[in-house]
Motif scaffolding. Structure first.
Motif, short mmCIF file in Angstrom:
data_model
loop_
_atom_site.label_atom_id
_atom_site.label_comp_id
_atom_site.label_asym_id
_atom_site.label_seq_id
_atom_site.Cartn_x
_atom_site.Cartn_y
_atom_site.Cartn_z
N LYS A 7 -12.84 2.23 -6.32
CA LYS A 7 -12.36 1.06 -5.60
C LYS A 7 -11.05 0.60 -6.20
O LYS A 7 -10.75 0.84 -7.37
CB LYS A 7 -13.39 -0.07 -5.60
N GLU A 8 -10.26 -0.06 -5.36
CA GLU A 8 -8.97 -0.55 -5.81
C GLU A 8 -8.64 -1.85 -5.09
O GLU A 8 -9.16 -2.12 -3.99
CB GLU A 8 -7.88 0.49 -5.56
N ALA A 9 -7.81 -2.66 -5.69
CA ALA A 9 -7.42 -3.93 -5.08
C ALA A 9 -6.75 -3.67 -3.73
O ALA A 9 -6.01 -2.69 -3.56
CB ALA A 9 -6.48 -4.69 -6.00
N PHE A 10 -7.02 -4.55 -2.78
CA PHE A 10 -6.47 -4.39 -1.44
C PHE A 10 -5.93 -5.73 -0.98
O PHE A 10 -6.60 -6.50 -0.29
CB PHE A 10 -7.56 -3.88 -0.48
N PRO A 11 -4.70 -6.06 -1.36
CA PRO A 11 -4.13 -7.36 -1.01
C PRO A 11 -3.96 -7.52 0.49
O PRO A 11 -3.58 -6.59 1.20
CB PRO A 11 -2.77 -7.35 -1.73
N LEU A 12 -4.24 -8.72 0.98
CA LEU A 12 -4.04 -9.07 2.37
C LEU A 12 -2.82 -9.97 2.50
O LEU A 12 -2.47 -10.69 1.56
CB LEU A 12 -5.25 -9.81 2.91
N LYS A 13 -2.18 -9.95 3.64
CA LYS A 13 -1.07 -10.87 3.88
C LYS A 13 -1.61 -12.30 3.86
O LYS A 13 -2.59 -12.62 4.55
CB LYS A 13 -0.43 -10.56 5.24
N ASP A 14 -1.01 -13.13 3.05
CA ASP A 14 -1.45 -14.52 2.90
C ASP A 14 -2.93 -14.61 2.52
O ASP A 14 -3.59 -15.62 2.79
CB ASP A 14 -1.20 -15.33 4.18
N ASN A 15 -3.44 -13.56 1.90
CA ASN A 15 -4.83 -13.48 1.45
C ASN A 15 -5.86 -13.55 2.59
O ASN A 15 -7.05 -13.74 2.34
CB ASN A 15 -5.15 -14.56 0.42
N LYS A 16 -5.41 -13.35 3.85
CA LYS A 16 -6.39 -13.42 4.96
C LYS A 16 -5.99 -12.63 6.21
O LYS A 16 -6.76 -12.60 7.18
CB LYS A 16 -6.66 -14.88 5.34
N ILE A 17 -4.84 -11.96 6.19
CA ILE A 17 -4.35 -11.26 7.39
C ILE A 17 -4.23 -9.76 7.10
O ILE A 17 -3.67 -9.35 6.09
CB ILE A 17 -2.98 -11.78 7.84
N LEU A 18 -4.74 -8.95 8.02
CA LEU A 18 -4.56 -7.50 7.97
C LEU A 18 -3.92 -7.06 9.28
O LEU A 18 -4.56 -7.06 10.33
CB LEU A 18 -5.89 -6.78 7.77
N ASN A 19 -2.64 -6.73 9.22
CA ASN A 19 -1.95 -6.23 10.40
C ASN A 19 -2.42 -4.82 10.72
O ASN A 19 -2.51 -3.98 9.82
CB ASN A 19 -0.43 -6.25 10.19
N LEU A 20 -2.71 -4.55 11.98
CA LEU A 20 -3.26 -3.26 12.35
C LEU A 20 -2.15 -2.24 12.62
O LEU A 20 -1.19 -2.51 13.36
CB LEU A 20 -4.13 -3.39 13.60
N THR A 21 -2.30 -1.09 12.00
CA THR A 21 -1.47 0.08 12.29
C THR A 21 -2.39 1.28 12.29
O THR A 21 -3.41 1.31 11.61
CB THR A 21 -0.37 0.28 11.22
N HIS A 22 -2.04 2.29 13.05
CA HIS A 22 -2.87 3.48 13.10
C HIS A 22 -2.96 4.18 11.74
O HIS A 22 -4.00 4.74 11.38
CB HIS A 22 -2.33 4.46 14.15
N SER A 23 -1.89 4.10 10.96
CA SER A 23 -1.87 4.81 9.68
C SER A 23 -2.83 4.21 8.65
O SER A 23 -3.13 4.86 7.64
CB SER A 23 -0.44 4.81 9.12
N LEU A 24 -3.33 2.98 8.89
CA LEU A 24 -4.30 2.39 7.98
C LEU A 24 -5.52 3.29 7.78
O LEU A 24 -6.17 3.25 6.75
CB LEU A 24 -4.79 1.04 8.53
N PHE A 25 -5.82 4.12 8.81
CA PHE A 25 -7.06 4.88 8.80
C PHE A 25 -6.84 6.38 8.58
O PHE A 25 -7.73 7.18 8.84
CB PHE A 25 -7.80 4.64 10.12
N ASP A 26 -5.67 6.73 8.08
CA ASP A 26 -5.38 8.15 7.81
C ASP A 26 -6.35 8.73 6.80
O ASP A 26 -6.64 9.94 6.82
CB ASP A 26 -3.94 8.32 7.32
N ASN A 27 -6.84 7.91 5.88
CA ASN A 27 -7.79 8.38 4.86
C ASN A 27 -9.21 7.88 5.13
O ASN A 27 -9.98 7.65 4.21
CB ASN A 27 -7.33 7.94 3.47
N ASP A 28 -9.55 7.73 6.41
CA ASP A 28 -10.87 7.28 6.84
C ASP A 28 -10.96 5.76 6.73
O ASP A 28 -9.96 5.06 6.73
CB ASP A 28 -11.98 7.98 6.08
N ALA A 29 -12.19 5.24 6.64
CA ALA A 29 -12.42 3.80 6.77
C ALA A 29 -11.88 3.00 5.59
O ALA A 29 -11.82 3.49 4.45
CB ALA A 29 -13.91 3.53 6.90
N LEU A 30 -11.51 1.76 5.88
CA LEU A 30 -11.37 0.75 4.85
C LEU A 30 -12.75 0.13 4.65
O LEU A 30 -13.44 -0.17 5.62
CB LEU A 30 -10.39 -0.34 5.26
N ILE A 31 -13.16 -0.06 3.41
CA ILE A 31 -14.44 -0.71 3.12
C ILE A 31 -14.16 -1.84 2.15
O ILE A 31 -13.84 -1.60 0.98
CB ILE A 31 -15.45 0.28 2.51
N LEU A 32 -14.26 -3.06 2.64
CA LEU A 32 -13.88 -4.22 1.84
C LEU A 32 -15.11 -4.91 1.26
O LEU A 32 -16.16 -4.99 1.89
CB LEU A 32 -13.11 -5.23 2.70
#
Length: 289
Positions: free
Chosen positions: A181-206
């Protein structure tokens, strides 16, 4: 067989096979991904008794190895209808000779869908009918059409969490096994902008979750809100390395297996342990705004 529940706002269709959602409509607008054999054929997989994959597709219990496919057994089961009303339906899965070959516990598993106003509540209930503790995870896997407004683009949408938080991303390998696991900063600590490349390495698991998240766009007055107060992890996914028109928002109680390890389920930390003759219940919801 497909069943329909509805009220003045929502029209919901569910298949008895996997007790899987088939449609979520408001004002005749479809919000649920409708499946595509080329990318992801499912729509809203119900996950039980294990989430994700396991090393070599197997685990051990009391020293014996058992096989378990991705996301468990419920997705391949034709549920019976235990109770049906206009705005509510309860599906039931019961252990049998076939399930015992892969999962050595005696149980009933219920999935309830109930509409209240603009919200669909999904409740999983596990009844341990065995004489020993049982180990399991549950989760949802609904895909939502993105963009909701078909004149917009996928990248016009984002996920906004209820509260500011600092999640980790539980990283998985190309075959879906937990690595680190690794830190996954969000924009303003609450926003995740969607892009297709987010899932190039499979799922995000928060982890370290807020209690809900909204799929939305500043260019669209329609949105989807998923609330998961009693879940521990949130999977966010679409087909890797493809520009598909959906995103899955997946509340989970536990994690997939670890890479390189055949899990002993009595020792797999994230699984729920339910004592003999006890019940477990967990509710999450989808609101269409």
């Amino acid at each position: 067989m497909n069943y329909t529940i509805k009220n003045d706002i929502l029209n919901i269709e569910i298949s008895s096979f996997g007790a899987e959602l088939q449609s979520i409509k408001k004002n005749n607008v479809e919000y649920l991904w409708q499946g595509d054999e080329k990318s992801w054929k499912n729509r809203a997989t119900n996950i039980f008794p294990f989430i994700g994959r396991m090393q070599e597709g197997k685990y051990t219990y009391k020293g014996k190895a058992y096989e378990m496919g991705s996301h468990g057994l419920a997705r391949h089961t034709d549920f019976i209808v235990d109770k049906a009303e206009d705005n509510k339906i309860i599906f039931k899965m019961t252990s049998n000779e076939d399930t015992l070959k892969n999962y050595p516990f005696v149980f009933d598993y219920f999935i309830t869908y109930e509409i209240k106003d603009n919200t669909l509540f999904i409740t999983s209930k596990v009844v341990n009918k065995d004489s020993k503790p049982m180990y399991f995870g549950i989760g949802g896997h609904p895909g939502f059409i993105t963009p909701i407004n078909r004149s917009l683009n996928f990248e016009d949408y984002y996920l906004e969490f209820d509260n500011c938080f600092n999640p980790n991303n539980i990283r998985v390998s190309q075959i879906g096994l937990v690595t680190h696991k690794e830190a996954f900063p969000l924009k303003d600590n609450k926003i995740l902008n969607l892009t297709h490349s987010l899932f190039d390495n499979d799922a995000l698991i928060l982890d370290n979750l807020s209690k809900g998240v909204t799929l939305k766009s500043d260019k669209d007055d329609k949105s989807v809100y998923v609330k998961y107060e009693n879940m521990t992890y949130l999977g966010i996914w679409h087909t890797p390395k493809e520009n598909v028109d959906f995103v899955c928002i997946e509340p989970w109680t536990s994690l997939p297996g670890r890479g390189g390890i055949i899990e002993d389920i009595e020792k797999q930390d994230s699984l729920i342990c339910l004592d003999a003759s006890k019940e477990y219940e967990n509710t999450w919801s989808i609101s269409i705004n």
